[in-house]
Design an enzyme around this catalytic site. Structure first.
Site, PDB file in Angstrom:
ATOM      1  N   ARG A   1       8.429  -1.729  18.049  1.00  0.00           N
ATOM      2  CA  ARG A   1       9.148  -0.701  18.809  1.00  0.00           C
ATOM      3  C   ARG A   1       8.098  -0.171  19.773  1.00  0.00           C
ATOM      4  NH1 ARG A   1       8.073   5.004  19.556  1.00  0.00           N
ATOM      5  NH2 ARG A   1      10.013   6.148  19.698  1.00  0.00           N
TER       6      ARG A   1
ATOM      7  N   GLU B   1       1.974   4.653  37.673  1.00  0.00           N
ATOM      8  CA  GLU B   1       2.157   5.840  38.515  1.00  0.00           C
ATOM      9  C   GLU B   1       2.154   5.381  39.964  1.00  0.00           C
ATOM     10  OE1 GLU B   1      -0.708   5.522  36.467  1.00  0.00           O
ATOM     11  OE2 GLU B   1       0.541   6.252  34.824  1.00  0.00           O
TER      12      GLU B   1
ATOM     13  N   HIS C   1      12.544  10.814  14.311  1.00  0.00           N
ATOM     14  CA  HIS C   1      11.441  11.710  13.971  1.00  0.00           C
ATOM     15  C   HIS C   1      11.192  12.757  15.055  1.00  0.00           C
ATOM     16  CE1 HIS C   1       9.965   8.630  16.616  1.00  0.00           C
ATOM     17  NE2 HIS C   1       8.942   9.407  16.921  1.00  0.00           N
ATOM     18  N   ASP C   2      11.816  12.607  16.225  1.00  0.00           N
ATOM     19  CA  ASP C   2      11.611  13.561  17.319  1.00  0.00           C
ATOM     20  C   ASP C   2      12.696  14.636  17.282  1.00  0.00           C
ATOM     21  OD1 ASP C   2       9.309  12.457  18.456  1.00  0.00           O
ATOM     22  OD2 ASP C   2      10.491  10.939  19.497  1.00  0.00           O
TER      23      ASP C   2
ATOM     24  N   GLU D   1      11.618   1.787  23.712  1.00  0.00           N
ATOM     25  CA  GLU D   1      11.911   3.212  23.629  1.00  0.00           C
ATOM     26  C   GLU D   1      11.836   3.778  25.037  1.00  0.00           C
ATOM     27  OE1 GLU D   1      10.966   7.656  22.721  1.00  0.00           O
ATOM     28  OE2 GLU D   1       9.417   6.272  23.371  1.00  0.00           O
TER      29      GLU D   1
ATOM     30  N   ASP E   1       6.611   2.226  22.415  1.00  0.00           N
ATOM     31  CA  ASP E   1       6.758   3.653  22.700  1.00  0.00           C
ATOM     32  C   ASP E   1       6.644   3.948  24.200  1.00  0.00           C
ATOM     33  OD1 ASP E   1       6.618   6.444  21.446  1.00  0.00           O
ATOM     34  OD2 ASP E   1       4.817   6.482  22.692  1.00  0.00           O
TER      35      ASP E   1
ATOM     36  N   HIS F   1      -0.480   5.372  26.223  1.00  0.00           N
ATOM     37  CA  HIS F   1      -1.634   6.266  26.135  1.00  0.00           C
ATOM     38  C   HIS F   1      -2.396   6.002  24.851  1.00  0.00           C
ATOM     39  CE1 HIS F   1       2.131   8.120  24.674  1.00  0.00           C
ATOM     40  NE2 HIS F   1       1.406   8.341  23.583  1.00  0.00           N
TER      41      HIS F   1
ATOM     42  N   ASP G   1      -0.522  14.005  17.369  1.00  0.00           N
ATOM     43  CA  ASP G   1       0.883  13.705  17.631  1.00  0.00           C
ATOM     44  C   ASP G   1       1.357  12.688  16.590  1.00  0.00           C
ATOM     45  OD1 ASP G   1       3.412  13.386  18.617  1.00  0.00           O
ATOM     46  OD2 ASP G   1       2.832  12.353  20.463  1.00  0.00           O
TER      47      ASP G   1
ATOM     48  N   TYR H   1       6.772   4.928  31.450  1.00  0.00           N
ATOM     49  CA  TYR H   1       5.727   5.691  32.144  1.00  0.00           C
ATOM     50  C   TYR H   1       4.427   4.912  32.366  1.00  0.00           C
ATOM     51  CZ  TYR H   1       8.905   8.881  29.747  1.00  0.00           C
ATOM     52  OH  TYR H   1      10.029   9.487  29.256  1.00  0.00           O
TER      53      TYR H   1
HETATM   54  C1  NOJ Z   1       7.864   9.042  21.808  1.00  0.00           C
HETATM   55  C2  NOJ Z   1       7.682   9.267  20.346  1.00  0.00           C
HETATM   56  O1  NOJ Z   1       8.906   9.042  19.690  1.00  0.00           O
HETATM   57  C3  NOJ Z   1       7.179  10.684  20.161  1.00  0.00           C
HETATM   58  O2  NOJ Z   1       7.144  11.035  18.799  1.00  0.00           O
HETATM   59  C4  NOJ Z   1       5.827  10.812  20.800  1.00  0.00           C
HETATM   60  O3  NOJ Z   1       5.390  12.153  20.719  1.00  0.00           O
HETATM   61  C5  NOJ Z   1       5.865  10.378  22.256  1.00  0.00           C
HETATM   62  N1  NOJ Z   1       6.580   9.155  22.474  1.00  0.00           N
HETATM   63  C6  NOJ Z   1       4.466  10.160  22.771  1.00  0.00           C
HETATM   64  O4  NOJ Z   1       3.934   9.006  22.196  1.00  0.00           O
END
Ligand code: NOJ
Length: 533
Positions: free
Chosen positions: A206, A215, A317-318, A250, A208, A111, A68, A212
Site C-alpha cells: 500500500r 513539486e 487508522h486516520d 493511497e 502512502d 517522505h 507519525d 505528492y
Molecule cells: C497517510 C497515512 O495514512 C497517514 O497516517 C500519514 O500520517 C500520512 N499519510 C503521512 O505519511
C-alpha cells in the site's frame, strides 16, 4: 457459477479478496513491553483467519521515531525494535502464508523521518550526495499553491533547518521531509526498498501519499505528470522483477484524479486505488436518510480499466477524512458526527466506526452490508470487527489506535505490562473478542457472517452494478450481477419503515431463513441481499 476464492494464486486475486488493516503496535504484545509485536500477531492469526479475510495490510513496521506512528521512516530495510526483528517479521509472513493469507505492507515513499540517516547527512553537509535527496529552498516561498494537509499543526510546507541553513519541503509533519523525486538516485533507493521486502516474499504494497511525489511551481503539487511517469516506471520494475505484485494507491483525491493512478494498458500504475470520496458519503447518507450522495458519487466515478479495482473502507487508522466533500457537507458532517471539538482533526473526524454510530448495531450492520456489497475490494480496520470504541482525549489520531481488546483479563489480554503504548479503552470488559465469540449476534460474528456471505457470491465480488429505481430517496437499491448470478442489494437508510415491491419471491442472504415476496416492509435501517435467479 461461483468463482473459487480459494484460487489464491490467480493474478487478480485482489478482486475477490477482503482485506484487514493491522496496526502491529496495537495487536498483541508477546514480550511484555507494552507494544504489540510480530510474535504476538502470529498468535492472533487464527482470529484474522476466522473473519474470512484474505489479505492483511500491515501499517508501517520500520525503524522510526514514531512521531507519525511509523509513517516517519528512519530505515526502509528494517523492523522497529519494539515490533521484533526481521526474523520475526518473516515468521509472521510465513505463518500468514501458511494459512492462505496474503500480506501487503505500507511503503512510505513521499517522505522519510528527519531521523533518517539520509536527512541527517543532507542537513549537515551541503555537498553530501544526500543533500539532493530532499527539497531545499533559501526563502521557503516556492510552491505557494500547495495546500497544507496537517493544518491543525503545520503553519507551512516549508520548515527552516538551522543546521542546513535552508528551508526543507514537507507535505506532512515537519519531522517528515519530502524526498526529491527529481533525483533518480531516490528512485533507485525506493526500488531497492521494494526489492528488499519482495525478496522476503510479501505480496505487495500500500503506497502512502502518492499524489505528492513531485513539486512544480504554479501547480498545487498534486497528481503531476512527473509523478505518474515515476509510478509507471515503478510498476515496470515490479512487473519485470516480481510479477504478480499488488500495488495499492493511497491517493485521497476526487474520482477523476484517482483514475490516472490505474495508468493505461501500455503504462499501468496501480491495480487498486482506495476510493476515498465514497466513504464519507456512506455516513452522510445514513445520517440524512437519503441515498443521493452515494448515487451521485458512484455516477461520477469513471469507468476504470479492465483488471483494476477500487478499495472501499468505512474507517482506517486516520481521521475520517472530509477532504473530498464540499465545505457545506463537511460542516454538516462535523455537526452530526463530531459535536465535540476534540472529535475533529484537520479536515476530518477522529472517531471509531462504532462510536460514530452511537454503538447502534443495526446501523453498523447496515453500513457493513452496504460497503461489502458495493463494487470494490473492502478493507476492515482492526477492532471494528468487535465494534471497538475510541478515546477522544488522546492526541492526534491515537484515540482510534488503542490496543486491541481480546478478553477481560488485564489490559484486555493485549499485554502483561501495565504501561501499554496507549491506554486500553475502559470499555474492554464488555467489548472484547472472547465475550463476542459465543454470542451469535455479536459484532464479531456478524462481521464473519457478512464477509462469508459476500465471499459466496461472485456477483458481489466481481459483478457489474446497476441502480434499481425505488421511487424513494431513503431506499437505496442496486443489482450486482455476473453471468447468470445476481444479487439485489436493498437498504432502508432511514429511521422510518419503508416499502418496496418485489416481483418474485426472493431468498435473503442476510437472513437465510427468510423468503420475501410481494410488497415488503423495510424496517428502519434494514439491509437485504436478495438472490436473483
Ligand atoms: C497517510 C497515512 O495514512 C497517514 O497516517 C500519514 O500520517 C500520512 N499519510 C503521512 O505519511
Amino acid at each position: 457459477m461461483n468463482v473459487d476464492v480459494t484460487a489464491k494464486n490467480q493474478a487478480d486475486w485482489y478482486q475477490d479478496a477482503v482485506f484487514y488493516e493491522l496496526y502491529i503496535r496495537a495487536y498483541r504484545d508477546s514480550n511484555g513491553d507494552g507494544n504489540g509485536d510480530f510474535r504476538g500477531a502470529i498468535k492472533k492469526l487464527d482470529h484474522i483467519q476466522s473473519l474470512g479475510v484474505n489479505c492483511i495490510w500491515v501499517m508501517p513496521m520500520y525503524p522510526s521515531p514514531l512521531k507519525d506512528d511509523g509513517y516517519d521512516v528512519a530505515d526502509y530495510l528494517g523492523i522497529h525494535p519494539d515490533y521484533g526483528t526481521l526474523a520475526d517479521f518473516k515468521a509472521f509472513l510465513d505463518a500468514a502464508h501458511a494459512r492462505g493469507l496474503k500480506v501487503v505492507t505500507d511503503m512510505v515513499m513521499n517522505h522519510t523521518s528527519d531521523q533518517h540517516p539520509w536527512f541527517q547527512a543532507a542537513r549537515q553537509d551541503k555537498h553530501s550526495p544526500y543533500r539532493d535527496y530532499y527539497v531545499w529552498s533559501d526563502t521557503g516561498s516556492e510552491y505557494a499553491d500547495a495546500r497544507i494537509i496537517f493544518l491543525d499543526t503545520e503553519p507551512s510546507n516549508w520548515t527552516y533547518d538551522e543546521v542546513a541553513g535552508q528551508y526543507f519541503w514537507h507535505r506532512f509533519y515537519s519531522c517528515q521531509p519530502d524526498l526529491n523525486y527529481d533525483n533518480p538516485q531516490v528512485h533507485e533507493e525506493m526500488f531497492n526498498a521494494l526489492r528488499f521486502w519482495l525478496d522476503m516474499g510479501i505480496d505487495g504494497f500500500r503506497i502512502d501519499a502518492i499524489p505528492y511525489l513531485y513539486e512544480r511551481e504554479g501547480t498545487n503539487c498534486e497528481n503531476l505528470p512527473e509523478t505518474h511517469q515515476f509510478l509507471a516506471k515503478m510498476r515496470r520494475m515490479v512487473d519485470e522483477e516480481y510479477p504478480g505484485t499488488l500495488l495499492i494507491a493511497e491517493a485521497n483525491q476526487w474520482p477523476h484524479d484517482l483514475l490516472p493512478y490505474f495508468g493505461t494498458e501500455e503504462e499501468p500504475e496501480f491495480q487498486v486505488c482506495f476510493h476515498f470520496p465514497i466513504m464519507p458519503r456512506l455516513y452522510q447518507a445514513v445520517k440524512a436518510g437519503d441515498k443521493t450522495p452515494i448515487v451521485d458519487i458512484l455516477n461520477d466515478t469513471p469507468e476504470k480499466p479492465a483488471g483494476t479495482q477500487w478499495m472501499t473502507f468505512l474507517r482506517n487508522h486516520d481521521e475520517l477524512t472530509l477532504e473530498m466533500v464540499t465545505p457545506e457537507v463537511r460542516q454538516w458532517m462535523w455537526e452530526q458526527y463530531a459535536p465535540e471539538p476534540r472529535m475533529r482533526l484537520n479536515l476530518g473526524i477522529r472517531r471509531r466506526l462504532a462510536a460514530l454510530l452511537d454503538h447502534d448495531k443495526q446501523k453498523w450492520f447496515l453500513l457493513h452490508a452496504l460497503f461489502l456489497s458495493l463494487p470494490g475490494t473492502p478493507i476492515i480496520y482492526y477492532g471494528d470487527e468487535i465494534g471497538m470504541g475510541d478515546n477522544i482525549w488522546l492526541p492526534d489520531r491515537h484515540g482510534c489506535r488503542t490496543p486491541m481488546q481480546w478478553n477481560n483479563n488485564l489490559n484486555a489480554g493485549f499485554s502483561s505490562y501495565e504501561n501499554t503504548y496507549q491506554p486500553v479503552l475502559a470499555e474492554y470488559p464488555q467489548v472484547n473478542v472472547a465475550a463476542q465469540e459465543d454470542e451469535p449476534d455479536s459484532y464479531l460474528n456478524l462481521t464473519r457472517f457478512l464477509i462469508r456471505a459476500r465471499q459466496g457470491q461472485a456477483a458481489l465480488r466481481r459483478g457489474e452494478m446497476a441502480w434499481v429505481e425505488t421511487g424513494d430517496t431513503a431506499v437505496l437499491a442496486y443489482r450486482r450481477f455476473i453471468h447468470d448470478e445476481g444479487v439485489l442489494c436493498l437498504f432502508n437508510l432511514s429511521s422510518q419503515p419503508q416499502r418496496f415491491a418485489l416481483h418474485h419471491e426472493r431468498r435473503d442472504l442476510l437472513s437465510p431463513e427468510a423468503r420475501l415476496s410481494g410488497t415488503i416492509e423495510l424496517k428502519p435501517f434494514a439491509a437485504h441481499w436478495l438472490v436473483l435467479a
